[in-house]
Design a protein around this motif. Structure first.
Motif, mmCIF file in Angstrom:
data_model
loop_
_atom_site.group_PDB
_atom_site.id
_atom_site.type_symbol
_atom_site.label_atom_id
_atom_site.label_comp_id
_atom_site.label_asym_id
_atom_site.label_seq_id
_atom_site.Cartn_x
_atom_site.Cartn_y
_atom_site.Cartn_z
ATOM 1 N N PHE A 231 0.654 -1.109 -0.054
ATOM 2 C CA PHE A 231 -0.102 -0.095 -0.145
ATOM 3 C C PHE A 231 0.857 1.414 0.012
ATOM 4 C CE2 PHE A 231 -2.373 3.208 2.271
ATOM 5 C CZ PHE A 231 -3.491 3.339 1.604
ATOM 6 N N ARG A 232 1.914 1.286 0.842
ATOM 7 C CA ARG A 232 2.892 2.426 0.933
ATOM 8 C C ARG A 232 3.500 2.680 -0.400
ATOM 9 N NH1 ARG A 232 5.448 1.528 6.923
ATOM 10 N NH2 ARG A 232 3.708 1.856 8.111
ATOM 11 N N ARG A 233 4.016 1.474 -1.141
ATOM 12 C CA ARG A 233 4.670 1.728 -2.366
ATOM 13 C C ARG A 233 3.834 2.207 -3.425
ATOM 14 N NH1 ARG A 233 6.688 -3.484 -0.937
ATOM 15 N NH2 ARG A 233 5.327 -4.595 -2.368
ATOM 16 N N TYR A 234 2.526 1.850 -3.469
ATOM 17 C CA TYR A 234 1.734 1.958 -4.288
ATOM 18 C C TYR A 234 1.396 3.714 -4.473
ATOM 19 C CZ TYR A 234 -2.300 2.266 -7.406
ATOM 20 O OH TYR A 234 -3.408 2.419 -8.461
ATOM 21 N N LEU A 235 1.330 4.111 -3.201
ATOM 22 C CA LEU A 235 1.161 5.370 -2.801
ATOM 23 C C LEU A 235 2.434 6.378 -3.400
ATOM 24 C CD1 LEU A 235 -0.676 5.535 0.576
ATOM 25 C CD2 LEU A 235 -1.857 5.934 -1.455
ATOM 26 N N SER A 241 3.921 14.086 -4.367
ATOM 27 C CA SER A 241 4.616 14.597 -3.445
ATOM 28 C C SER A 241 4.276 13.876 -2.102
ATOM 29 C CB SER A 241 4.308 16.094 -3.295
ATOM 30 O OG SER A 241 2.771 16.265 -2.946
ATOM 31 N N PRO A 242 4.976 13.842 -1.087
ATOM 32 C CA PRO A 242 4.439 13.534 0.238
ATOM 33 C C PRO A 242 2.858 13.692 0.634
ATOM 34 C CG PRO A 242 6.859 13.939 0.511
ATOM 35 C CD PRO A 242 6.262 14.520 -0.813
ATOM 36 N N GLU A 243 2.721 15.223 0.370
ATOM 37 C CA GLU A 243 1.580 15.437 0.815
ATOM 38 C C GLU A 243 0.266 14.765 -0.111
ATOM 39 O OE1 GLU A 243 4.419 18.259 2.104
ATOM 40 O OE2 GLU A 243 4.105 17.549 0.120
ATOM 41 N N ASP A 244 0.849 14.712 -1.395
ATOM 42 C CA ASP A 244 -0.146 13.970 -2.464
ATOM 43 C C ASP A 244 -0.440 12.451 -1.993
ATOM 44 O OD1 ASP A 244 -1.810 14.360 -4.548
ATOM 45 O OD2 ASP A 244 -0.385 13.268 -5.617
ATOM 46 N N GLU A 245 0.641 11.925 -1.442
ATOM 47 C CA GLU A 245 0.557 10.510 -0.873
ATOM 48 C C GLU A 245 -0.734 10.396 0.291
ATOM 49 O OE1 GLU A 245 3.966 8.096 0.490
ATOM 50 O OE2 GLU A 245 5.260 9.518 -0.826
ATOM 51 N N GLU A 246 -0.738 11.508 1.195
ATOM 52 C CA GLU A 246 -1.747 11.377 2.051
ATOM 53 C C GLU A 246 -3.134 11.709 1.512
ATOM 54 O OE1 GLU A 246 -1.483 10.467 5.239
ATOM 55 O OE2 GLU A 246 0.475 9.791 4.368
ATOM 56 N N LEU A 247 -3.180 12.385 0.376
ATOM 57 C CA LEU A 247 -4.349 12.985 -0.183
ATOM 58 C C LEU A 247 -4.905 11.651 -0.884
ATOM 59 C CD1 LEU A 247 -6.789 14.839 -1.231
ATOM 60 C CD2 LEU A 247 -5.216 15.471 -3.007
ATOM 61 N N LEU A 248 -4.074 10.827 -1.698
ATOM 62 C CA LEU A 248 -4.409 9.765 -2.274
ATOM 63 C C LEU A 248 -4.927 8.783 -1.233
ATOM 64 C CD1 LEU A 248 -1.807 9.299 -5.384
ATOM 65 C CD2 LEU A 248 -3.930 10.302 -5.474
ATOM 66 N N ALA A 249 -4.299 8.506 -0.367
ATOM 67 C CA ALA A 249 -4.804 7.614 0.601
ATOM 68 C C ALA A 249 -6.132 7.916 1.161
ATOM 69 C CB ALA A 249 -3.764 7.653 1.946
ATOM 70 N N ALA A 250 -6.460 9.198 1.481
ATOM 71 C CA ALA A 250 -7.907 9.744 1.800
ATOM 72 C C ALA A 250 -8.670 9.553 0.746
ATOM 73 C CB ALA A 250 -7.711 11.205 2.267
ATOM 74 N N LYS A 251 -8.270 9.674 -0.555
ATOM 75 C CA LYS A 251 -9.336 9.309 -1.639
ATOM 76 C C LYS A 251 -9.597 7.843 -1.870
ATOM 77 C CE LYS A 251 -9.963 13.645 -3.019
ATOM 78 N NZ LYS A 251 -11.259 14.272 -3.192
ATOM 79 N N ILE A 252 -8.760 6.905 -1.430
ATOM 80 C CA ILE A 252 -8.997 5.579 -1.515
ATOM 81 C C ILE A 252 -10.007 5.117 -0.197
ATOM 82 C CG2 ILE A 252 -8.042 3.479 -1.007
ATOM 83 C CD1 ILE A 252 -5.358 4.495 -2.672
ATOM 84 N N VAL A 253 -9.740 5.566 0.700
ATOM 85 C CA VAL A 253 -10.564 5.462 1.962
ATOM 86 C C VAL A 253 -11.888 6.063 2.168
ATOM 87 C CG1 VAL A 253 -10.357 4.916 4.495
ATOM 88 C CG2 VAL A 253 -8.508 4.399 3.022
ATOM 89 N N PRO A 334 7.188 -0.905 10.616
ATOM 90 C CA PRO A 334 7.834 0.156 11.151
ATOM 91 C C PRO A 334 7.321 1.621 10.230
ATOM 92 C CG PRO A 334 9.242 -1.221 11.412
ATOM 93 C CD PRO A 334 8.253 -2.141 10.694
ATOM 94 N N GLU A 335 7.025 2.618 10.734
ATOM 95 C CA GLU A 335 6.822 3.861 9.867
ATOM 96 C C GLU A 335 8.044 4.112 8.866
ATOM 97 O OE1 GLU A 335 3.817 6.600 9.054
ATOM 98 O OE2 GLU A 335 4.077 5.125 10.865
ATOM 99 N N GLY A 336 7.171 4.429 7.759
ATOM 100 C CA GLY A 336 8.222 4.668 6.575
ATOM 101 C C GLY A 336 8.989 3.630 5.768
ATOM 102 N N ARG A 337 8.543 2.245 6.407
ATOM 103 C CA ARG A 337 9.172 1.180 5.393
ATOM 104 C C ARG A 337 8.160 0.866 4.391
ATOM 105 N NH1 ARG A 337 12.052 -4.046 8.582
ATOM 106 N NH2 ARG A 337 12.353 -5.253 6.447
ATOM 107 N N THR A 338 8.840 0.531 3.436
ATOM 108 C CA THR A 338 8.219 0.108 2.052
ATOM 109 C C THR A 338 8.464 -1.164 1.533
ATOM 110 O OG1 THR A 338 9.485 1.575 0.609
ATOM 111 C CG2 THR A 338 7.751 2.516 1.506
ATOM 112 N N ASP A 339 9.437 -1.967 2.328
ATOM 113 C CA ASP A 339 9.616 -3.193 1.898
ATOM 114 C C ASP A 339 8.847 -4.403 2.726
ATOM 115 O OD1 ASP A 339 11.566 -2.242 3.933
ATOM 116 O OD2 ASP A 339 12.548 -4.266 3.686
ATOM 117 N N ASP A 340 8.633 -5.245 2.171
ATOM 118 C CA ASP A 340 7.887 -6.408 2.987
ATOM 119 C C ASP A 340 8.835 -6.952 4.196
ATOM 120 O OD1 ASP A 340 6.296 -8.157 3.993
ATOM 121 O OD2 ASP A 340 5.450 -9.049 2.389
ATOM 122 N N ASP A 341 8.439 -6.960 5.444
ATOM 123 C CA ASP A 341 9.444 -7.478 6.443
ATOM 124 C C ASP A 341 9.005 -9.180 6.824
ATOM 125 O OD1 ASP A 341 6.904 -7.330 7.685
ATOM 126 O OD2 ASP A 341 7.614 -6.353 9.423
ATOM 127 N N GLY A 342 8.072 -9.504 5.865
ATOM 128 C CA GLY A 342 7.846 -11.020 6.125
ATOM 129 C C GLY A 342 6.767 -11.433 7.196
#
Length: 437
Positions: A231-235, A241-253, A334-342
């Motif tokens: 989800f984080r990678r897709y955003l 921009s980082p601000e647009d990431e939050e907007l896209l997340a909000a538009k999804i939910v 963890p916050e900011g991590r975009t790789d799958d930790d398994g």
């Protein structure tokens, strides 16, 4: 309308009483090995089963019990008039529910969907210490084998693994004794609990035997893995921009992560609004946002509760509402991590209502996994829909709309069961009756 009186002392507490703002809990599933011993064990724990009346006489935990069709059958309980979908079980309804691909029952966590689940116990407590007694009660349950356990929690602030505030927007059950919050649908109790007047103005016939079904409810139990890194990678890949990431997340939910609804705060997050239960659900769509410029018509919260979006159609949204309880399992990514930790992380949901087909299955099939009802054709819910890497989410805007493409499946079903949660009188009847034959 005359005053609605519910037999709160006979209705299991989970149906009408949400848990604390932050809590620990466990979902336990059992196989019945010895029916007579299981009935005796049920008699022993009856005094600890919490009812909806315990809101006035609070206990430090809730302890509630439900049964699958196979479980009732093992206990010798007649249920020929129970609805077909309950007797079939959730796994058999995969095509209706959109449980395909990685969510197919063939890939579910054992023993979910196999017929080896007979009894479910839901335990919620304020902290770890308060879990000890109900867990001990469950561990001492004779005649059964524990086949599944998920420890769950809801952290302070109530945010799930994607980072959004959890538990906003449930219906108000008329007669529940709880104060309604602004914006809640007022729904007649017969939509959730058998034996009461529903939205049609009548009391639906009870499945036989009535002593088993009165004050009971059907339960859809779902374990869902949340793919947070994806989800984080897709955003990141689709935002400007980082601000647009939050907007896209909000538009999804349909909400900002704080819980603030786009309907009331379309341009920026408002944590104060999101944390205020007297404001964060008090909005409509039809008059203020018919075209989805604030909240896209395909956004998650607008799909699962269209509110007044469907005014003038043959669909009355109140007959499709469910009581929903959700809890997290697994640690946060963890916050900011975009790789799958398994590490497996996700949500356990239970959905409760008087009709599995009209409520849970309808929402899954028509509102989540189809866009026709809102003029979006084959588009599915962008967050929880059965997307496969080709999903699309349309975001209306002026002068040009925005379209997210290539949506993967952010939530995978790991398993589920259909259960029936009887009233306390029915539990006593199950525990003390002598089966025919």
């Amino acid at each position: 309308m005359s005053e609605i009186r519910l037999d709160l002392g006979d209705i299991q507490g989970t149906v009408l009483r949400p848990g604390p703002a932050a809590y620990r809990g466990a979902f336990l599933l059992f196989r019945i090995d010895d029916a007579a011993a299981a009935r005796a064990a049920l008699r022993d724990v009856l005094g600890s089963v919490t009812s909806a009346a315990h809101m006035d006489r609070p206990r430090p935990f809730t302890f509630n019990i439900a049964f699958t069709h196979t479980g009732l059958e093992r206990l010798g309980v007649p249920q020929e008039s129970f609805p077909r979908e309950f007797r079939d079980g959730m796994a058999a309804r995969k095509d209706v529910l959109g449980d395909v691909g990685d969510s197919d029952p063939a890939r579910w966590e054992s023993p979910l969907g196999t017929g080896d689940v007979h009894i479910g116990i839901v335990i919620i407590a304020g902290d770890e210490a308060d879990l000890e007694r109900p867990l001990a009660l469950a561990a001492d349950f004779k005649g059964v084998s524990q086949v599944y356990r998920r420890d769950v929690h809801l952290p302070p602030g109530g945010k799930e693994h994607f980072g959004f505030r959890e538990g906003i927007g449930g219906p108000y059950v008329v007669g529940s004794g709880i104060d309604a919050l602004p914006g809640q649908d007022h729904v007649m109790p017969g939509e959730f609990i058998l034996g009461y007047e529903d939205e049609s103005g009548r009391v639906a016939p009870l499945p036989e035997p009535e002593i088993l079904t009165r004050n009971g409810t059907f339960v859809a139990f779902r374990q869902c893995a949340t793919h947070v890194a994806e989800f984080r990678r897709y955003l990141k890949e689709h935002a400007r921009s980082p601000e647009d990431e939050e907007l896209l997340a909000a538009k999804i939910v349909g909400r900002w992560r704080s819980g603030a609804p786009l309907a009331l705060s379309p341009d920026h997050d408002d944590p104060g609004l999101g944390a205020d239960p007297h404001r964060n659900n008090d909005f409509t769509y039809d008059g203020a946002d018919p075209d989805g410029l604030r909240v896209p018509r395909g956004a998650h919260i607008r799909r699962v509760n269209p509110r007044d979006s469907l005014t003038g159609t043959i669909v009355d949204t109140r007959i499709h509402r469910m009581v929903r309880r959700g809890a997290l399992y697994g640690p946060p990514l963890p916050e900011g991590r975009t790789d799958d930790d398994g590490v497996e992380r996700g949500l356990i949901f239970i959905f409760m209502g008087a009709s599995l087909t009209r409520q849970f299955e309808f929402i899954q099939q028509v509102w989540i996994n189809n866009g026709d009802f809102t003029g979006l054709g084959t588009e599915r819910d962008p967050l929880v829909g059965a997307n496969d890497g080709t999903g699309v989410h349309t975001i209306p805007a002026h002068p040009l709309r925005r379209r997210l493409t290539g949506l993967p499946r952010f939530v995978t079903v790991r398993g589920g069961e259909y259960l029936f949660m009887p009233g306390l009188t029915a539990l006593d009847w199950i525990a003390t009756r002598t089966p025919a034959g």
